[in-house]
Design a protein around this motif. Structure first.
Motif, short mmCIF file in Angstrom:
data_model
loop_
_atom_site.label_atom_id
_atom_site.label_comp_id
_atom_site.label_asym_id
_atom_site.label_seq_id
_atom_site.Cartn_x
_atom_site.Cartn_y
_atom_site.Cartn_z
N LEU A 146 6.70 2.75 7.01
CA LEU A 146 7.88 2.55 7.78
C LEU A 146 7.83 1.40 9.10
O LEU A 146 8.65 0.62 9.22
CB LEU A 146 8.20 3.79 8.48
CG LEU A 146 8.77 5.06 7.60
CD1 LEU A 146 8.97 6.36 8.42
CD2 LEU A 146 9.67 4.79 6.72
N MET A 147 6.42 1.26 9.27
CA MET A 147 6.21 0.27 9.99
C MET A 147 7.05 -1.30 9.74
O MET A 147 7.37 -2.12 10.60
CB MET A 147 4.78 -0.01 10.29
CG MET A 147 4.30 -0.94 11.25
SD MET A 147 4.43 -0.14 13.05
CE MET A 147 2.81 0.98 13.11
N TYR A 148 6.85 -1.45 8.45
CA TYR A 148 7.18 -2.95 7.92
C TYR A 148 8.49 -2.73 7.39
O TYR A 148 9.13 -3.70 6.91
CB TYR A 148 6.06 -3.35 7.09
CG TYR A 148 4.76 -3.41 7.67
CD1 TYR A 148 4.57 -4.60 8.10
CD2 TYR A 148 3.92 -2.47 7.72
CE1 TYR A 148 3.43 -4.58 8.96
CE2 TYR A 148 2.79 -2.36 8.31
CZ TYR A 148 2.51 -3.66 9.07
OH TYR A 148 1.31 -3.63 9.80
N GLN A 149 9.49 -1.82 7.61
CA GLN A 149 10.73 -1.49 7.23
C GLN A 149 10.90 -2.02 5.61
O GLN A 149 11.73 -2.78 5.32
CB GLN A 149 11.73 -2.46 7.89
CG GLN A 149 11.51 -2.41 9.41
CD GLN A 149 12.08 -1.16 9.98
OE1 GLN A 149 12.56 -0.35 9.35
NE2 GLN A 149 11.84 -0.92 11.52
N ALA A 150 9.92 -1.25 4.76
CA ALA A 150 9.78 -1.81 3.50
C ALA A 150 11.09 -1.27 2.59
O ALA A 150 11.40 -0.08 2.93
CB ALA A 150 8.39 -1.25 2.79
N ASP A 151 11.40 -1.83 1.76
CA ASP A 151 12.56 -1.39 0.84
C ASP A 151 12.14 -0.91 -0.32
O ASP A 151 12.57 0.22 -0.87
CB ASP A 151 13.56 -2.86 0.41
CG ASP A 151 14.22 -3.76 1.65
OD1 ASP A 151 14.95 -3.18 2.24
OD2 ASP A 151 13.78 -4.60 1.85
N PHE A 152 10.88 -1.27 -0.67
CA PHE A 152 10.13 -0.78 -2.03
C PHE A 152 8.73 -0.46 -1.98
O PHE A 152 7.96 -1.28 -1.09
CB PHE A 152 10.35 -1.62 -3.21
CG PHE A 152 11.64 -1.73 -3.59
CD1 PHE A 152 12.51 -0.91 -4.50
CD2 PHE A 152 12.48 -2.91 -3.22
CE1 PHE A 152 13.78 -1.08 -4.71
CE2 PHE A 152 13.81 -3.29 -3.56
CZ PHE A 152 14.59 -2.09 -4.31
N VAL A 153 8.09 0.60 -2.53
CA VAL A 153 7.05 0.71 -2.33
C VAL A 153 6.43 0.94 -3.65
O VAL A 153 6.57 1.95 -4.41
CB VAL A 153 6.49 2.09 -1.46
CG1 VAL A 153 5.20 2.27 -1.51
CG2 VAL A 153 7.26 2.03 -0.35
N PRO A 154 5.60 -0.25 -4.33
CA PRO A 154 5.04 -0.03 -5.76
C PRO A 154 3.58 0.70 -5.68
O PRO A 154 2.73 0.55 -5.14
CB PRO A 154 4.79 -1.61 -5.89
CG PRO A 154 4.36 -2.16 -4.64
CD PRO A 154 5.37 -1.48 -3.78
N ALA A 199 2.63 -8.93 13.92
CA ALA A 199 3.97 -9.65 14.63
C ALA A 199 5.02 -8.39 14.06
O ALA A 199 5.82 -8.11 15.18
CB ALA A 199 4.11 -10.94 14.01
N VAL A 200 5.21 -8.15 13.13
CA VAL A 200 5.86 -7.13 12.52
C VAL A 200 5.72 -5.72 12.93
O VAL A 200 6.77 -5.00 13.51
CB VAL A 200 6.03 -6.95 11.04
CG1 VAL A 200 7.22 -6.10 10.44
CG2 VAL A 200 6.27 -8.44 10.48
N ALA A 201 4.68 -5.32 13.19
CA ALA A 201 4.33 -4.06 13.74
C ALA A 201 4.65 -3.96 15.30
O ALA A 201 5.21 -2.94 15.77
CB ALA A 201 2.86 -3.64 13.44
N ARG A 202 4.26 -4.81 16.03
CA ARG A 202 4.69 -4.69 17.28
C ARG A 202 6.12 -4.69 17.67
O ARG A 202 6.59 -3.77 18.45
CB ARG A 202 4.21 -6.13 18.20
CG ARG A 202 2.92 -6.12 18.54
CD ARG A 202 2.49 -7.23 19.58
NE ARG A 202 2.51 -8.32 19.04
CZ ARG A 202 1.53 -9.27 18.58
NH1 ARG A 202 0.33 -8.51 18.29
NH2 ARG A 202 1.87 -10.25 18.06
N GLU A 203 6.93 -5.32 16.71
CA GLU A 203 8.41 -5.39 17.17
C GLU A 203 8.87 -3.83 16.52
O GLU A 203 9.74 -3.47 17.38
CB GLU A 203 9.04 -6.42 15.98
CG GLU A 203 10.54 -6.92 16.47
CD GLU A 203 11.21 -8.00 15.22
OE1 GLU A 203 12.05 -7.47 14.76
OE2 GLU A 203 10.33 -8.91 14.93
N THR A 204 8.53 -3.32 15.37
CA THR A 204 8.93 -2.08 14.99
C THR A 204 8.58 -1.11 16.40
O THR A 204 9.52 -0.40 16.68
CB THR A 204 8.31 -1.64 13.83
OG1 THR A 204 8.71 -2.54 12.88
CG2 THR A 204 8.63 -0.11 13.58
#
Ligand code: ATP
Ligand code: MG
Length: 332
Positions: A137-145, A313-318
């Protein structure tokens, strides 16, 4: 570009064929078409208490193997989980939004705790699916392979995302699993009803990416097959042969019926010999590149630092959003 995120645990010196087919090979393919984030799950790996030296070594070998398998640091963000501190923080917040019963239903815990006994297994082993939800969820992922063994954890992740969004306001993307059916579960060679696993398969049941051709061939020749002598896919009655057929089929891109026709009347020996060659050929170049990458530890660590920077950088924003939604005071 849709975003993908996936991780692998540094719980052994080498990845195995199930990791390669169920995860890593797809990660390499997906970096062409997706905004890809991949990580070495060292926070997860300490659920089984490796020594510090073991963990450090395995983390570097894992990273080198991923680069060696074709993860391109220019196109993908590959990082070590513990180098992005926000993972543990978000996991705690999600734990406070997870029911005991919900967590207790996870079958991986039952599998993994079996060897310790439920009450002496670590709490981390029990809560790791929630940390996994945080990772995704931290990375706002659309898909998880992932392989089929992670289907249930993905379901939990989706539930937690939806619950958080409805309790605190829209925050997380609800991710979809991306599971290739043909490789949903690569089985242990000695126990074809169990999945091949870094931490629970016996050495004879495991095909390791970094293994020499000799032992790889030997293990495949000694793989448990089933009664009879026909090379046909039959998951109920011939799980061993079916597993080998799947392996050869996905590695060569040959449909299973075509393989069945090819080996009609030839017996298990000729078939296994060919499976062995296909596996050896798939692993050899990865092993070579991995060894090369491991010969320059400083450079490998530098590549990982670049990944950690981008991921942070992405994690801090979330987390800024999450903290605000939950009601934590802003940090000065
Ligand atoms: P461990 O036993 O320590 O849990 P593992 O072998 O299960 O190790 P993980 O690091 O937990 O490997 O999983 C990494 C990825 O490999 C996940 O996406 C998982 O779904 C996939 N995977 C693991 N085992 C298999 C398998 N036997 N077949 C297909 N995919 C698999
Ligand atoms: Mg696992």
């Amino acid at each position: 570009r849709p975003r993908v995120l996936s991780g692998i645990q540094p719980t052994a010196e080498s990845f195995h064929l199930g990791n390669f087919l169920g995860a890593v090979r797809q990660w390499v393919d997906m970096q062409e078409t997706h905004d890809a984030f991949y990580f070495i799950a060292d926070l997860h790996a300490i659920t089984v208490n490796p020594s510090a030296a073991e963990l450090r070594r395995r983390t570097r070998v894992s990273a080198a193997q991923l680069f060696g398998a074709g993860i391109d640091p220019e196109r993908s963000t590959l990082f070590v989980q513990s180098q992005v501190r926000e993972h543990a923080e978000l996991a705690w917040i999600l734990m406070c939004n997870t029911g005991m019963g919900e967590a207790a239903r996870m079958t991986q815990f039952k599998d993994k705790s079996a060897k310790y006994g439920e009450s002496s297994a670590g709490v981390g082993l029990f809560t790791y699916p929630i940390l996994q939800a945080a990772d995704i969820l931290m990375y706002q992922a659309d898909f998880v392979p992932v392989g089929g063994d992670q289907k249930q954890h993905l379901e939990l992740t989706r539930d937690l995302a939806q619950r958080f969004n409805s309790r605190y306001g829209q925050t997380f993307t609800v991710p979809a699993p991306y599971i290739l059916k043909e490789v949903e579960k690569i089985a242990d060679l000695q126990d074809p009803l169990a999945k091949m696993s870094k931490s629970s398969s016996s050495p004879q049941g495991l095909l390791e990416v970094l293994e020499e051709p000799g032992p790889l061939r030997k293990k495949i020749m000694r793989a448990v097959t089933d009664t009879g002598s026909e090379v046909v896919a039959d998951p109920e009655n011939k799980p061993g042969v079916t597993n080998l057929l799947r392996i050869q089929s996905v590695l060569t891109g040959t449909p299973i019926p075509e393989l069945e026709a090819r080996y009609a009347g030839l017996g298990y020996g000729a078939f296994k010999k060919d499976v062995a060659e296909v596996v050896v050929d798939a692993f050899a170049p990865i092993r070579e590149r991995t060894e090369k990458l491991l010969s320059d530890e400083a450079e490998l660590d530098r590549m990982l630092a670049v990944g950690a920077e981008r991921a942070s950088a992405v994690a801090r924003e979330t987390m800024e959003q999450v903290r605000e939604r939950v009601g934590f005071l802003p940090r000065r």
